[in-house]
Motif scaffolding. Structure first.
Motif, PDB file in Angstrom:
ATOM      1  N   VAL A 303       0.986  -1.017   0.013  1.00  0.00           N
ATOM      2  CA  VAL A 303       0.024  -0.024   0.200  1.00  0.00           C
ATOM      3  C   VAL A 303       0.921   1.219   0.119  1.00  0.00           C
ATOM      4  CG1 VAL A 303      -1.888   1.373   1.312  1.00  0.00           C
ATOM      5  CG2 VAL A 303      -1.895  -1.334   1.169  1.00  0.00           C
ATOM      6  N   THR A 304       0.468   2.105  -0.973  1.00  0.00           N
ATOM      7  CA  THR A 304       1.615   3.251  -1.084  1.00  0.00           C
ATOM      8  C   THR A 304       0.606   4.855  -0.839  1.00  0.00           C
ATOM      9  OG1 THR A 304       3.030   2.373  -2.741  1.00  0.00           O
ATOM     10  CG2 THR A 304       2.999   4.757  -2.633  1.00  0.00           C
ATOM     11  N   LEU A 305       1.194   5.550  -0.108  1.00  0.00           N
ATOM     12  CA  LEU A 305       0.581   6.714   0.322  1.00  0.00           C
ATOM     13  C   LEU A 305       0.776   8.132  -0.611  1.00  0.00           C
ATOM     14  CD1 LEU A 305       0.723   6.530   4.093  1.00  0.00           C
ATOM     15  CD2 LEU A 305      -0.933   5.414   2.671  1.00  0.00           C
ATOM     16  N   ALA A 306      -0.191   8.432  -1.520  1.00  0.00           N
ATOM     17  CA  ALA A 306       0.069   9.655  -2.174  1.00  0.00           C
ATOM     18  C   ALA A 306      -0.263  10.807  -1.125  1.00  0.00           C
ATOM     19  CB  ALA A 306      -0.957   9.677  -3.359  1.00  0.00           C
ATOM     20  N   LEU A 307       0.877  11.006  -0.502  1.00  0.00           N
ATOM     21  CA  LEU A 307       0.798  12.254   0.552  1.00  0.00           C
ATOM     22  C   LEU A 307       0.398  13.670  -0.032  1.00  0.00           C
ATOM     23  CD1 LEU A 307       3.777  11.406   3.106  1.00  0.00           C
ATOM     24  CD2 LEU A 307       1.292  10.821   3.346  1.00  0.00           C
ATOM     25  N   PRO A 308       0.968  13.959  -1.179  1.00  0.00           N
ATOM     26  CA  PRO A 308       0.318  15.263  -1.645  1.00  0.00           C
ATOM     27  C   PRO A 308      -0.982  15.424  -2.032  1.00  0.00           C
ATOM     28  CG  PRO A 308       2.449  14.843  -2.791  1.00  0.00           C
ATOM     29  CD  PRO A 308       1.934  13.656  -2.022  1.00  0.00           C
ATOM     30  N   VAL A 309      -1.644  14.322  -2.175  1.00  0.00           N
ATOM     31  CA  VAL A 309      -3.227  14.116  -2.548  1.00  0.00           C
ATOM     32  C   VAL A 309      -3.691  13.992  -1.188  1.00  0.00           C
ATOM     33  CG1 VAL A 309      -4.993  13.066  -3.603  1.00  0.00           C
ATOM     34  CG2 VAL A 309      -2.775  13.201  -4.657  1.00  0.00           C
ATOM     35  N   VAL A 310      -3.074  13.263  -0.091  1.00  0.00           N
ATOM     36  CA  VAL A 310      -3.835  12.946   0.911  1.00  0.00           C
ATOM     37  C   VAL A 310      -3.819  14.279   1.872  1.00  0.00           C
ATOM     38  CG1 VAL A 310      -2.934  11.899   3.434  1.00  0.00           C
ATOM     39  CG2 VAL A 310      -2.842  10.723   1.463  1.00  0.00           C
ATOM     40  N   ASN A 311      -2.955  15.182   1.818  1.00  0.00           N
ATOM     41  CA  ASN A 311      -2.812  16.380   2.617  1.00  0.00           C
ATOM     42  C   ASN A 311      -3.751  17.274   1.795  1.00  0.00           C
ATOM     43  OD1 ASN A 311      -1.438  15.829   4.817  1.00  0.00           O
ATOM     44  ND2 ASN A 311       0.885  16.324   3.644  1.00  0.00           N
ATOM     45  N   ARG A 312      -4.462  16.999   0.734  1.00  0.00           N
ATOM     46  CA  ARG A 312      -5.366  18.042   0.311  1.00  0.00           C
ATOM     47  C   ARG A 312      -6.764  17.205   0.174  1.00  0.00           C
ATOM     48  NH1 ARG A 312      -2.735  22.028  -4.259  1.00  0.00           N
ATOM     49  NH2 ARG A 312      -0.879  22.695  -3.046  1.00  0.00           N
ATOM     50  N   ASP A 313      -6.795  16.506   0.916  1.00  0.00           N
ATOM     51  CA  ASP A 313      -8.329  15.691   1.159  1.00  0.00           C
ATOM     52  C   ASP A 313      -9.174  16.760   1.347  1.00  0.00           C
ATOM     53  OD1 ASP A 313     -10.604  14.179   1.386  1.00  0.00           O
ATOM     54  OD2 ASP A 313      -9.495  12.610   2.492  1.00  0.00           O
ATOM     55  N   PRO A 314     -10.257  16.963   0.622  1.00  0.00           N
ATOM     56  CA  PRO A 314     -11.366  18.077   0.978  1.00  0.00           C
ATOM     57  C   PRO A 314     -12.115  17.574   2.060  1.00  0.00           C
ATOM     58  CG  PRO A 314     -11.875  17.036  -1.036  1.00  0.00           C
ATOM     59  CD  PRO A 314     -10.607  16.548  -0.615  1.00  0.00           C
ATOM     60  N   ALA A 315     -12.373  16.329   2.303  1.00  0.00           N
ATOM     61  CA  ALA A 315     -13.033  15.976   3.762  1.00  0.00           C
ATOM     62  C   ALA A 315     -12.469  16.373   4.973  1.00  0.00           C
ATOM     63  CB  ALA A 315     -13.258  14.340   3.505  1.00  0.00           C
ATOM     64  N   GLU A 316     -11.118  16.648   4.690  1.00  0.00           N
ATOM     65  CA  GLU A 316     -10.222  16.801   5.988  1.00  0.00           C
ATOM     66  C   GLU A 316      -9.769  18.281   5.976  1.00  0.00           C
ATOM     67  OE1 GLU A 316      -8.720  15.911   9.638  1.00  0.00           O
ATOM     68  OE2 GLU A 316      -9.766  14.740   8.431  1.00  0.00           O
ATOM     69  N   PHE A 317      -9.437  18.938   4.734  1.00  0.00           N
ATOM     70  CA  PHE A 317      -9.110  20.292   4.556  1.00  0.00           C
ATOM     71  C   PHE A 317     -10.055  21.168   3.569  1.00  0.00           C
ATOM     72  CE2 PHE A 317      -5.378  17.326   5.206  1.00  0.00           C
ATOM     73  CZ  PHE A 317      -4.970  17.936   6.441  1.00  0.00           C
ATOM     74  N   PRO A 318     -11.108  21.734   4.071  1.00  0.00           N
ATOM     75  CA  PRO A 318     -11.871  22.420   3.120  1.00  0.00           C
ATOM     76  C   PRO A 318     -11.218  23.495   2.385  1.00  0.00           C
ATOM     77  CG  PRO A 318     -12.683  22.325   5.231  1.00  0.00           C
ATOM     78  CD  PRO A 318     -11.322  21.796   5.661  1.00  0.00           C
ATOM     79  N   GLY A 319     -11.545  23.396   1.249  1.00  0.00           N
ATOM     80  CA  GLY A 319     -10.769  24.485   0.079  1.00  0.00           C
ATOM     81  C   GLY A 319      -9.177  24.113   0.190  1.00  0.00           C
ATOM     82  N   PRO A 320      -8.933  22.653  -0.016  1.00  0.00           N
ATOM     83  CA  PRO A 320      -7.423  22.402   0.116  1.00  0.00           C
ATOM     84  C   PRO A 320      -6.346  23.064  -0.738  1.00  0.00           C
ATOM     85  CG  PRO A 320      -8.650  20.561  -1.010  1.00  0.00           C
ATOM     86  CD  PRO A 320      -9.611  21.773  -0.587  1.00  0.00           C
ATOM     87  N   GLY A 321      -6.839  23.299  -1.779  1.00  0.00           N
ATOM     88  CA  GLY A 321      -6.008  24.190  -3.119  1.00  0.00           C
ATOM     89  C   GLY A 321      -5.638  25.344  -2.670  1.00  0.00           C
ATOM     90  N   ARG A 322      -6.234  26.009  -1.515  1.00  0.00           N
ATOM     91  CA  ARG A 322      -5.775  27.478  -1.127  1.00  0.00           C
ATOM     92  C   ARG A 322      -4.885  27.548  -0.178  1.00  0.00           C
ATOM     93  NH1 ARG A 322      -9.970  31.319   2.010  1.00  0.00           N
ATOM     94  NH2 ARG A 322      -8.723  32.981   2.523  1.00  0.00           N
ATOM     95  N   LEU A 323      -3.898  28.387   0.098  1.00  0.00           N
ATOM     96  CA  LEU A 323      -2.823  28.558   0.930  1.00  0.00           C
ATOM     97  C   LEU A 323      -3.540  29.359   1.923  1.00  0.00           C
ATOM     98  CD1 LEU A 323       0.012  27.969   2.120  1.00  0.00           C
ATOM     99  CD2 LEU A 323       0.498  30.044   0.933  1.00  0.00           C
ATOM    100  N   ARG A 324      -3.828  28.880   3.308  1.00  0.00           N
ATOM    101  CA  ARG A 324      -4.336  29.789   4.203  1.00  0.00           C
ATOM    102  C   ARG A 324      -3.355  29.648   5.432  1.00  0.00           C
ATOM    103  NH1 ARG A 324      -9.956  27.542   5.753  1.00  0.00           N
ATOM    104  NH2 ARG A 324      -9.529  29.132   7.749  1.00  0.00           N
ATOM    105  N   LEU A 325      -2.692  30.626   5.761  1.00  0.00           N
ATOM    106  CA  LEU A 325      -1.753  30.462   6.792  1.00  0.00           C
ATOM    107  C   LEU A 325      -2.320  30.412   8.142  1.00  0.00           C
ATOM    108  CD1 LEU A 325       1.026  32.998   6.019  1.00  0.00           C
ATOM    109  CD2 LEU A 325       0.772  30.686   5.112  1.00  0.00           C
ATOM    110  N   ASP A 326      -3.507  30.651   8.442  1.00  0.00           N
ATOM    111  CA  ASP A 326      -4.277  30.485   9.559  1.00  0.00           C
ATOM    112  C   ASP A 326      -5.535  29.449   9.631  1.00  0.00           C
ATOM    113  OD1 ASP A 326      -6.248  31.524   7.942  1.00  0.00           O
ATOM    114  OD2 ASP A 326      -6.886  33.081   9.452  1.00  0.00           O
TER     115      ASP A 326
END
Length: 398
Positions: A303-326
């Motif tokens: 099982v391989t983890l696609a971390l760049p995609v995992v860290n942009r999972d919209p279920a965990e990070f709303p609007g994942p493609g936007r850089l929001r420092l807060d």
């Protein structure tokens, strides 16, 4: 049935994961270069399970490589003694226990003034030379390199040598033979260093391990290799890529300049947004049948983890493609992994990044790119995402 996907070798740029992976289910069939049929994880919840569940093994000899290359940790054979990241407990636990005390929150907090001093020294050199400058060579690389050399007891005068060898090891732009030569050169260098430490141990980490007497020279050299490469390569890439991301998002950069308290959450968001562990995607092997997100992972499957995609999972990070420092949930990223294999140096890396960003933008308020953004050369054909160079300039006093 969906055709098994393959892991893309290229990313479209420093800020976006491969688009063909972004719309995939959380767990999907993946074809490996050697013919193995395993799985790719793109969902955040599933990735946390894989990283924390002991039914998924990190043992090197059980895992199949997600792309065709031979680099550090990409051989289906038992790990060399000391190569603890690709081991399971109790072997992993034994090595990690020897090292944990050197990377605690308290120890890194005590080291922060020295990190800040190194950053100031590099900024003084930049200011003295005047613009333009290459932020990769002149700032991003020296800070973590100096710090890890001092922690380990590696002479910084040799930094050009080990940086070159480490770069060859993680790059896909050179032949496998050249990467193996680089690895061999680093092994020889660190083997000599281990023997020197054994004869005259210093007050540094390698000296402490040598005095312990429980490790062989091979184990010392391999531990040093892991820490030396991980301790400067990834953090240096994050410093330069983070600066580029902030320069490309001036409104967020203005907020960071106006509020120093935003520095720590900004680091978390940049780690999530960039996720530089690209082709070095962590993999695990199922030790038994495991059901994951409705899919049955059979014993022996990788099982391989696609971390760049995992860290942009919209279920965990709303609007994942936007850089929001807060971003309040940014700290839930998996850029440092999770579970017993959580990156040993995550406190150190976070501190180096926070200090590096804060000091740079405070010293040069007018910092900007010296070339058009499209001309910045991204080192995408590598295990870790990075930049070949980051030419910058700033206003000097009249």
């Amino acid at each position: 049935m969906r055709t098994p996907i393959t892991l893309p070798v290229e990313r479209p740029g420093p800020f976006e994961p491969p688009p063909e992976l972004a719309a995939l289910p959380p767990v999907v069939r993946m074809a490996y270069p050697d013919g193995h049929l395993g799985w790719l994880v793109t969902g955040h919840a599933a990735a946390r399970v894989v990283l924390a569940d002991p039914r998924f093994s990190a043992r090197q000899e059980l895992r199949h490589a997600p792309i065709r290359m031979v680099r550090l940790g990409d051989v289906r054979a038992p790990s060399r003694p000391g190569m603890f990241p690709s081991m399971d407990p109790p072997g992993h636990t034994r090595y990690r226990r020897l090292l944990t005390g050197w990377f605690t929150t308290r120890r890194i907090a005590a080291l922060e003034p020295r990190i800040a001093e190194i950053a100031r020294e590099r900024l003084d050199l930049l200011a003295g030379a005047g613009p333009p400058a290459d932020l990769v060579a002149d700032y991003a690389l020296p800070i973590p390199s100096l710090v890890i050399c001092e922690i380990l007891g590696v002479p910084y005068t040799d930094h050009a040598f080990f940086q070159e060898q480490a770069g060859l090891m993680v790059s896909l732009e050179h032949s496998v033979e050249r990467a193996r030569e680089a690895m061999g050169a680093l092994y020889a260098y660190l083997g000599d260093l281990a023997r020197h430490q054994r004869a005259r141990p210093g007050d540094d980490l390698l000296g402490a391990l040598a005095r312990d007497g429980d490790l062989t020279d091979e184990e010392l050299a391999n531990i040093a290799l892991i820490l030396l490469v991980a301790g400067h390569e990834t953090t240096a890439s994050m410093i330069s890529l983070g600066v580029l991301a902030l320069l490309r998002h001036p409104a967020e950069l203005a907020r960071l300049r106006a509020d120093p308290a935003l520095a720590a959450p900004a680091v978390e968001e940049l780690l999530r947004y960039l996720t530089i562990l690209h082709l070095g995607a962590p993999s695990r092997a199922a030790l038994e049948d495991v059901e994951l997100e409705g899919e049955l992972i059979r014993a022996g499957e990788t099982v391989t983890l696609a971390l760049p995609v995992v860290n942009r999972d919209p279920a965990e990070f709303p609007g994942p493609g936007r850089l929001r420092l807060d971003r309040p949930e940014a700290g839930r990223h998996l850029a440092f992994g999770h579970g017993v294999h959580l990156c040993l140096g995550h406190h150190l890396a976070r501190t180096e990044l926070r200090v590096a960003y804060t000091a740079l933008f405070a010293r040069f308020p007018s910092l900007r790119l010296a070339i058009p953004p499209g001309e910045v050369r991204v080192r995408a054909a590598s295990i870790t995402l990075g930049l070949h160079a980051l030419p910058v300039t700033w206003d000097t006093p009249a």
